[in-house]
Motif scaffolding. Sequence first.
Motif, PDB file in Angstrom:
ATOM      1  N   LYS A  87      -3.082  10.889   6.962  1.00  0.00           N
ATOM      2  CA  LYS A  87      -2.914  12.336   6.844  1.00  0.00           C
ATOM      3  C   LYS A  87      -1.555  12.781   7.387  1.00  0.00           C
ATOM      4  CE  LYS A  87      -6.574  14.727   7.784  1.00  0.00           C
ATOM      5  NZ  LYS A  87      -7.634  15.454   8.540  1.00  0.00           N
ATOM      6  N   ASN A  88      -1.053  12.084   8.409  1.00  0.00           N
ATOM      7  CA  ASN A  88       0.164  12.522   9.087  1.00  0.00           C
ATOM      8  C   ASN A  88       1.388  11.665   8.790  1.00  0.00           C
ATOM      9  OD1 ASN A  88      -1.410  14.470  10.532  1.00  0.00           O
ATOM     10  ND2 ASN A  88      -2.101  12.814  11.867  1.00  0.00           N
ATOM     11  N   LYS A  89       1.224  10.623   7.977  1.00  0.00           N
ATOM     12  CA  LYS A  89       2.333   9.682   7.799  1.00  0.00           C
ATOM     13  C   LYS A  89       2.503   9.338   6.328  1.00  0.00           C
ATOM     14  CE  LYS A  89       5.436   6.622   9.226  1.00  0.00           C
ATOM     15  NZ  LYS A  89       6.675   7.004   9.898  1.00  0.00           N
ATOM     16  N   SER A  90       3.709   9.557   5.811  1.00  0.00           N
ATOM     17  CA  SER A  90       4.018   9.123   4.454  1.00  0.00           C
ATOM     18  C   SER A  90       5.386   8.456   4.462  1.00  0.00           C
ATOM     19  CB  SER A  90       3.992  10.295   3.476  1.00  0.00           C
ATOM     20  OG  SER A  90       4.974  11.242   3.807  1.00  0.00           O
TER      21      SER A  90
ATOM     22  N   PHE B 149      -1.721   2.617  10.668  1.00  0.00           N
ATOM     23  CA  PHE B 149      -1.259   1.244  10.462  1.00  0.00           C
ATOM     24  C   PHE B 149      -2.191   0.250  11.144  1.00  0.00           C
ATOM     25  CE2 PHE B 149       1.885   2.643   8.060  1.00  0.00           C
ATOM     26  CZ  PHE B 149       3.197   2.623   8.467  1.00  0.00           C
ATOM     27  N   GLY B 150      -2.478   0.547  12.417  1.00  0.00           N
ATOM     28  CA  GLY B 150      -3.244  -0.417  13.195  1.00  0.00           C
ATOM     29  C   GLY B 150      -4.624  -0.626  12.620  1.00  0.00           C
ATOM     30  N   GLU B 151      -5.261   0.487  12.194  1.00  0.00           N
ATOM     31  CA  GLU B 151      -6.638   0.366  11.743  1.00  0.00           C
ATOM     32  C   GLU B 151      -6.735  -0.088  10.285  1.00  0.00           C
ATOM     33  OE1 GLU B 151      -5.289   3.327  14.260  1.00  0.00           O
ATOM     34  OE2 GLU B 151      -5.512   3.826  12.159  1.00  0.00           O
ATOM     35  N   MET B 152      -5.624  -0.041   9.544  1.00  0.00           N
ATOM     36  CA  MET B 152      -5.728  -0.283   8.111  1.00  0.00           C
ATOM     37  C   MET B 152      -5.827  -1.767   7.805  1.00  0.00           C
ATOM     38  SD  MET B 152      -3.395   1.196   5.080  1.00  0.00           S
ATOM     39  CE  MET B 152      -3.995   2.820   5.407  1.00  0.00           C
ATOM     40  N   GLU B 153      -6.942  -2.169   7.316  1.00  0.00           N
ATOM     41  CA  GLU B 153      -7.151  -3.558   6.921  1.00  0.00           C
ATOM     42  C   GLU B 153      -6.946  -3.669   5.412  1.00  0.00           C
ATOM     43  OE1 GLU B 153      -7.544  -5.784   9.140  1.00  0.00           O
ATOM     44  OE2 GLU B 153      -7.790  -4.391  10.800  1.00  0.00           O
ATOM     45  N   ASP B 154      -6.993  -4.922   4.897  1.00  0.00           N
ATOM     46  CA  ASP B 154      -6.813  -5.124   3.463  1.00  0.00           C
ATOM     47  C   ASP B 154      -7.827  -4.347   2.640  1.00  0.00           C
ATOM     48  OD1 ASP B 154      -4.732  -6.695   3.999  1.00  0.00           O
ATOM     49  OD2 ASP B 154      -5.675  -8.595   3.483  1.00  0.00           O
ATOM     50  N   ALA B 155      -9.021  -4.157   3.192  1.00  0.00           N
ATOM     51  CA  ALA B 155     -10.074  -3.470   2.453  1.00  0.00           C
ATOM     52  C   ALA B 155      -9.699  -2.016   2.181  1.00  0.00           C
ATOM     53  CB  ALA B 155     -11.374  -3.523   3.230  1.00  0.00           C
ATOM     54  N   ASP B 156      -8.765  -1.462   2.962  1.00  0.00           N
ATOM     55  CA  ASP B 156      -8.394  -0.063   2.801  1.00  0.00           C
ATOM     56  C   ASP B 156      -7.214   0.132   1.855  1.00  0.00           C
ATOM     57  OD1 ASP B 156     -10.290   0.771   4.684  1.00  0.00           O
ATOM     58  OD2 ASP B 156      -8.941   0.220   6.315  1.00  0.00           O
ATOM     59  N   LEU B 157      -6.663  -0.952   1.308  1.00  0.00           N
ATOM     60  CA  LEU B 157      -5.453  -0.836   0.512  1.00  0.00           C
ATOM     61  C   LEU B 157      -5.641   0.036  -0.712  1.00  0.00           C
ATOM     62  CD1 LEU B 157      -4.189  -4.510   0.705  1.00  0.00           C
ATOM     63  CD2 LEU B 157      -3.082  -2.518   1.694  1.00  0.00           C
ATOM     64  N   ASP B 158      -6.807  -0.037  -1.324  1.00  0.00           N
ATOM     65  CA  ASP B 158      -7.032   0.758  -2.529  1.00  0.00           C
ATOM     66  C   ASP B 158      -7.051   2.248  -2.231  1.00  0.00           C
ATOM     67  OD1 ASP B 158      -7.192  -1.465  -4.193  1.00  0.00           O
ATOM     68  OD2 ASP B 158      -9.302  -1.785  -3.679  1.00  0.00           O
ATOM     69  N   GLY B 159      -7.258   2.595  -0.963  1.00  0.00           N
ATOM     70  CA  GLY B 159      -7.330   4.006  -0.589  1.00  0.00           C
ATOM     71  C   GLY B 159      -5.975   4.645  -0.336  1.00  0.00           C
ATOM     72  N   LEU B 160      -4.901   3.855  -0.390  1.00  0.00           N
ATOM     73  CA  LEU B 160      -3.569   4.436  -0.191  1.00  0.00           C
ATOM     74  C   LEU B 160      -3.276   5.447  -1.294  1.00  0.00           C
ATOM     75  CD1 LEU B 160      -1.379   1.346   0.713  1.00  0.00           C
ATOM     76  CD2 LEU B 160      -2.123   3.151   2.240  1.00  0.00           C
ATOM     77  N   ASP B 161      -2.695   6.567  -0.911  1.00  0.00           N
ATOM     78  CA  ASP B 161      -2.393   7.621  -1.873  1.00  0.00           C
ATOM     79  C   ASP B 161      -0.945   7.477  -2.305  1.00  0.00           C
ATOM     80  OD1 ASP B 161      -2.284   9.817  -3.408  1.00  0.00           O
ATOM     81  OD2 ASP B 161      -2.572  11.293  -1.805  1.00  0.00           O
ATOM     82  N   VAL B 162      -0.742   7.112  -3.572  1.00  0.00           N
ATOM     83  CA  VAL B 162       0.602   6.895  -4.094  1.00  0.00           C
ATOM     84  C   VAL B 162       0.969   8.051  -5.014  1.00  0.00           C
ATOM     85  CG1 VAL B 162       2.060   5.399  -5.494  1.00  0.00           C
ATOM     86  CG2 VAL B 162       0.361   4.399  -3.965  1.00  0.00           C
TER      87      VAL B 162
END
Length: 569
Positions: A267-270, A152-165
């Motif tokens: 990897k550890n949080k969904s 959460f802390g490190e995730m910036e807007d630039a990483d949003l596309d990398g979320l695994d849905v």
Amino acid sequence: MDTPALSGLARRIVQEELLDVQTAGRASKQASQDKIPLITYLVQNKLAKARDLALVCAEEFGYPFLDLTALDRDSQPEVNLVSEKLIRQHSVLPLYKRGNRLFLALSDPTNQQALSDIQFNTGLMTDAVVVEDDKLRIAIEKYLDSAGNSGFGEMEDADLDGLDVEAVVDDDKRSDSGQDTEDAPVVRFINKMLLDAVKKGSSDLHFEPYEKMYRIRFRTDGVLHEVAKPPVQLGTKLAARLKVMSNMDLAERRKPQDGRIKLKISKNKSIDFRVNTLPTLWGEKVVLRILDSDSAKMGIDALGYEDDQKQMYLEALNKPQGMILVTGPTGSGKTVSLYTGLNILNTMERNISTAEDPVEINLEGINQVNVNPKQGLDFAQALRAFLRQDPDVIMVGEIRDLETAEIAIKAAQTGHMVMSTLHTNSAAETLTRLRNMGVPPFNIATSVNLIIAQRLARRLCAHCKKPMDVPRETLLEEGFTEEKIASGLTIYGPVGCENCQDGYKGRVGIYEVVRITPAMQRIIMEDGNSIQISDVAQSEGFRNLRQSALMKVEQGVTSLAEVNRVTKD
């Protein structure tokens, strides 16, 4: 000093004059019955100071003592070294790793099993360090919280596309429609909304179309707030994207649909979302409910029960049979209360089965069934199946009809612990609701052990709450006694700062916990009404919801305006 009835740690505590013999004996017996460590029991019941107990334990067992306020969190080992299950099971905290040695903080040095289990699971030599029990529980939650929020802390807007849905698909809802709406800006916007809701601790997201506008609202701490107003023409695309994510039929826009989404943050949080669509005048409204499995693992101390109420709940859970009913409106935290109890009961020796509509919280070691009336699997059918599988504990999501009530009560009378919910406003009304369903008074009186009525109130922000000047007449009207006001009652109110939402942050439970006593059983058998039952409960010292809510105001936990919102008739 003669302490022949005591042994081990309890004897040493008496020798150090932290307790007298009688108190220590009673505490040892009660802690054993509650299946909690003696140290934890003494601290929770304020019978001795945590620091004094820790120093005595350290000296008695020859372990070093550490003040956790001086702990350097950066030096703690990685969060996955010891499993969360072991940490919670044994109440231990990994402190340092030096070579092949792991140092563990614990408040109960008699728990040698903790050191053995963790040594076996990690392959490391384990050394104990004694710490204060109250600080340990807080430190464990912070440690596990940092594990759960990794990403959460490190995730910036630039990483949003990398979320695994990933859609969670039931076998009977699988579809081969390979439709998708991979419109990059829409995908990115939806991902950002989901992530923002999780970060803010919201419980629901509402995507709402209207004739001339489209709005998105989050429900945070029980109150809806508008967070975005995208262009109205994007409404169809937003609904389509959410339906694709939850594996719904894109072509069906005339009927409500249900689905689930699993959002992998790291990897550890969904995070799981329950999704529902509803055709409205101007398009499909989509509501997502965030399903938080961690809420059931907070522990009973985090829910807001007063000490006597918590004790009654634990005593009811420890009974071999009978029924515990939790009641309150939708969104009042009934599921979390039930699952906290199930988590306490979830041991290797027990067979636990639940029937829910739908299953919201996943717990290892519990057999969970999604009822499906369309396929002929309703609550009553699931209950009958449970009873053929030698259950110890049964949880029914809700008692909705006479058939379910009769089977649940029969189970409670024949050696099973049964837990369930009802939609009523108070403990007394719960008993009369069962009677109105057609359950005979004798069956109610002999099966129900405990009733918990509850609400959720917003907590005042600890950073900005301020004392309020409330006239004495107003306090009396609200229900405070003359003695309480004369003793110097301080009422706090909300302000608002960067740490909270309108002066509130988080929620706390307000409870009416009523144990069914012989006097109450007589009223039930005489077919008494809810007013008579409520009068008996008051005369026997059980607080109603309003009285419990005012205690939270006295403690500075919440405001008078907030308890009026959730408990005022």
